[in-house]
Each structure stands twice: as structure tokens, then as C-alpha cells.
Design an enzyme around this catalytic site. Sequence first.
Site, PDB file in Angstrom:
ATOM      1  N   SER A   7       0.819  -1.211   0.000  1.00 24.92           N
ATOM      2  CA  SER A   7       0.000   0.000   0.000  1.00 24.92           C
ATOM      3  C   SER A   7       0.855   1.265   0.000  1.00 24.92           C
ATOM      4  O   SER A   7       1.612   1.519   0.940  1.00 24.92           O
ATOM      5  CB  SER A   7      -0.912   0.007   1.222  1.00 24.92           C
ATOM      6  OG  SER A   7      -1.625   1.224   1.283  1.00 24.92           O
ATOM      7  N   HIS A  32      -0.911  -1.053  -4.455  1.00 26.33           N
ATOM      8  CA  HIS A  32      -2.226  -0.630  -3.965  1.00 26.33           C
ATOM      9  C   HIS A  32      -2.203   0.867  -3.675  1.00 26.33           C
ATOM     10  O   HIS A  32      -1.323   1.360  -2.971  1.00 26.33           O
ATOM     11  CB  HIS A  32      -2.566  -1.404  -2.685  1.00 26.33           C
ATOM     12  CG  HIS A  32      -3.974  -1.225  -2.214  1.00 26.33           C
ATOM     13  ND1 HIS A  32      -5.035  -1.935  -2.736  1.00 26.33           N
ATOM     14  CD2 HIS A  32      -4.504  -0.409  -1.261  1.00 26.33           C
ATOM     15  CE1 HIS A  32      -6.148  -1.566  -2.127  1.00 26.33           C
ATOM     16  NE2 HIS A  32      -5.855  -0.635  -1.229  1.00 26.33           N
ATOM     17  N   ASP A  34      -4.542   4.091  -2.319  1.00 30.39           N
ATOM     18  CA  ASP A  34      -5.770   4.499  -1.627  1.00 30.39           C
ATOM     19  C   ASP A  34      -6.081   5.969  -1.878  1.00 30.39           C
ATOM     20  O   ASP A  34      -5.330   6.844  -1.447  1.00 30.39           O
ATOM     21  CB  ASP A  34      -5.621   4.281  -0.113  1.00 30.39           C
ATOM     22  CG  ASP A  34      -5.614   2.812   0.252  1.00 30.39           C
ATOM     23  OD1 ASP A  34      -6.518   2.087  -0.191  1.00 30.39           O
ATOM     24  OD2 ASP A  34      -4.703   2.387   0.981  1.00 30.39           O
ATOM     25  N   MET A  36      -8.484   8.922  -0.909  1.00 30.58           N
ATOM     26  CA  MET A  36      -9.448   9.305   0.141  1.00 30.58           C
ATOM     27  C   MET A  36      -9.843  10.771  -0.021  1.00 30.58           C
ATOM     28  O   MET A  36      -8.996  11.603  -0.349  1.00 30.58           O
ATOM     29  CB  MET A  36      -8.825   9.114   1.525  1.00 30.58           C
ATOM     30  CG  MET A  36      -8.292   7.738   1.802  1.00 30.58           C
ATOM     31  SD  MET A  36      -7.593   7.674   3.472  1.00 30.58           S
ATOM     32  CE  MET A  36      -6.771   6.098   3.433  1.00 30.58           C
ATOM     33  N   HIS A  65      -7.804   1.949  -5.188  1.00 34.35           N
ATOM     34  CA  HIS A  65      -8.930   1.798  -4.258  1.00 34.35           C
ATOM     35  C   HIS A  65      -9.497   3.184  -3.926  1.00 34.35           C
ATOM     36  O   HIS A  65      -8.840   3.986  -3.269  1.00 34.35           O
ATOM     37  CB  HIS A  65      -8.408   1.083  -2.999  1.00 34.35           C
ATOM     38  CG  HIS A  65      -9.411   0.961  -1.903  1.00 34.35           C
ATOM     39  ND1 HIS A  65      -9.041   0.699  -0.597  1.00 34.35           N
ATOM     40  CD2 HIS A  65     -10.762   1.056  -1.891  1.00 34.35           C
ATOM     41  CE1 HIS A  65     -10.123   0.640   0.158  1.00 34.35           C
ATOM     42  NE2 HIS A  65     -11.176   0.866  -0.599  1.00 34.35           N
ATOM     43  N   MET A  67     -11.790   5.449  -1.886  1.00 37.19           N
ATOM     44  CA  MET A  67     -12.589   5.622  -0.668  1.00 37.19           C
ATOM     45  C   MET A  67     -13.189   7.024  -0.739  1.00 37.19           C
ATOM     46  O   MET A  67     -12.837   7.910   0.036  1.00 37.19           O
ATOM     47  CB  MET A  67     -11.715   5.477   0.568  1.00 37.19           C
ATOM     48  CG  MET A  67     -10.987   4.170   0.665  1.00 37.19           C
ATOM     49  SD  MET A  67     -10.125   4.062   2.252  1.00 37.19           S
ATOM     50  CE  MET A  67      -8.716   3.110   1.784  1.00 37.19           C
ATOM     51  N   MET A 136     -12.303  -4.798   3.926  1.00 37.33           N
ATOM     52  CA  MET A 136     -11.544  -3.936   4.846  1.00 37.33           C
ATOM     53  C   MET A 136     -11.482  -4.630   6.204  1.00 37.33           C
ATOM     54  O   MET A 136     -12.513  -4.962   6.785  1.00 37.33           O
ATOM     55  CB  MET A 136     -12.219  -2.572   4.981  1.00 37.33           C
ATOM     56  CG  MET A 136     -12.163  -1.697   3.735  1.00 37.33           C
ATOM     57  SD  MET A 136     -10.486  -1.393   3.121  1.00 37.33           S
ATOM     58  CE  MET A 136      -9.747  -0.540   4.540  1.00 37.33           C
ATOM     59  N   ASP A 174      -7.373  -5.706   3.235  1.00 38.12           N
ATOM     60  CA  ASP A 174      -6.553  -4.528   3.520  1.00 38.12           C
ATOM     61  C   ASP A 174      -6.781  -4.086   4.950  1.00 38.12           C
ATOM     62  O   ASP A 174      -7.915  -3.838   5.361  1.00 38.12           O
ATOM     63  CB  ASP A 174      -6.933  -3.400   2.548  1.00 38.12           C
ATOM     64  CG  ASP A 174      -6.080  -2.143   2.728  1.00 38.12           C
ATOM     65  OD1 ASP A 174      -5.120  -2.175   3.520  1.00 38.12           O
ATOM     66  OD2 ASP A 174      -6.380  -1.132   2.067  1.00 38.12           O
TER      67      ASP A 174
END
Length: 215
Positions: A7, A32, A34, A36, A65, A67, A136, A174
Site C-alpha cells: 500500500s 495498492h 488508496d 481518500m 482503491h 474511498m 476492509m 486490507d
Amino acid sequence: MALVSPSLLAANFLDLQSDIEMINSSEADWLHMDIMDGVFVPNISFGFPVLEAVSKICKKPLDVHFMIVHPEQYIAQTAKIGAMMMNVHYEACTHLNRTIQEIHDAGMKAGVTLNPSTPVSCLEDVIADVDMVLLMSVNPGFGGQKFIENTINKAQRLRKLIKESGSNALIEVDGGVQGETAPRLVAAGVDVLVSGSYVFRASDPHETIRQLKAL
């Protein structure tokens, strides 16, 4: 053998290039990332300028990913930077079936993420259409949280649902994935391990990735 997707959230943002080069030379399968927005989750991470910069030097497939609220608005942009997987939250998509279709139409694999309190039964009507489900194992928003034990049972239930439906979806987890939890997750049927600080803060990240892959 598990797939490993380190990540980026745990990388050194003052020297991202070095960390991406480490990923490139390691046995990691994916990277990965993220995204956000501070609305869907209580944190803000990074956006398309970072995604685009990383995509130019990362040799591993990008596992992105989201979010965020309204992830469907960014499908074309995500495809443009060459992402392999676009992962959206079940809780953020009112028209999930359409979003999955649009991700596929844009040439990417479609992943769906479930928060810790969202049951796997919610996916019964789309499981045949998704390429991956991300469970998650912490409440999303921050790295370094404690692993939620129920994730093991949840992974087993999801594996059963995938088998019964004839789906080819992979299971990714994750949150709190490290030396103690990773073997148990793989034993429960998990295919892809996302690991942040456990990899990037290891004294030997290459060896840590190799050990996760060997599970």
C-alpha cells in the site's frame, strides 16, 4: 501462493521514487493506491497528480482503491492513467451494477470494497460480475490500525459465496496485514494481501514481500 499489493499510503512521500523502485525490483504483484476524499472516510490521502506520476515509473499493475463519494465520476480518468483495477466501495455506489459495467467498458478490472460492518451477502447479485472483492479488515481512513478478527470469518463466507455463484472473483484484504494475520487470511481463502507499514517500514522490504508471497 498469495498475491501481494503493498500500500502506497505507507510509503515515504518525500522520496516516492525510491519506494516505487523498491516495488519494481521486488516480488510484489501490484501496487495498492488508496484515494481518500475526507468525506467518505475521515482522512485525505492523494489524488490524480500522484497517481499519474507513479503510473509513469511503476512497472507493477496499479490496484486503485477509491474511498470517496461518487467514484463513478472518475472512471475515465482512472483508465487514462493505466490502472489495472478500479476498486469502489459498495457503500458509496447507489447504482453499483452500472458502475461495475462502466469500469469494465473503460478497459479495467472492477473491484468492490466492503467496510467491516457490511455483510458479504450484499454482493449476491453482483458477485458474478466483479473481478475482486476487497474486505476492509480495519475501518477505512487511517493506516496502522488493529486488525478486526471477524475478517477471517467474513473471508470464509465470501469464499463460499464466490464458489456457489461460479464467480471468478479474487478476495483481497486490507488493514493490519502482517506476519501473524497474513497466514490466517490465506488459510481462510484470501488471494491478495494489501500491506502498508509492515512492508514499507520493514528492515528488508524485499524479504518481507517475499515471505508474504510464499504463504
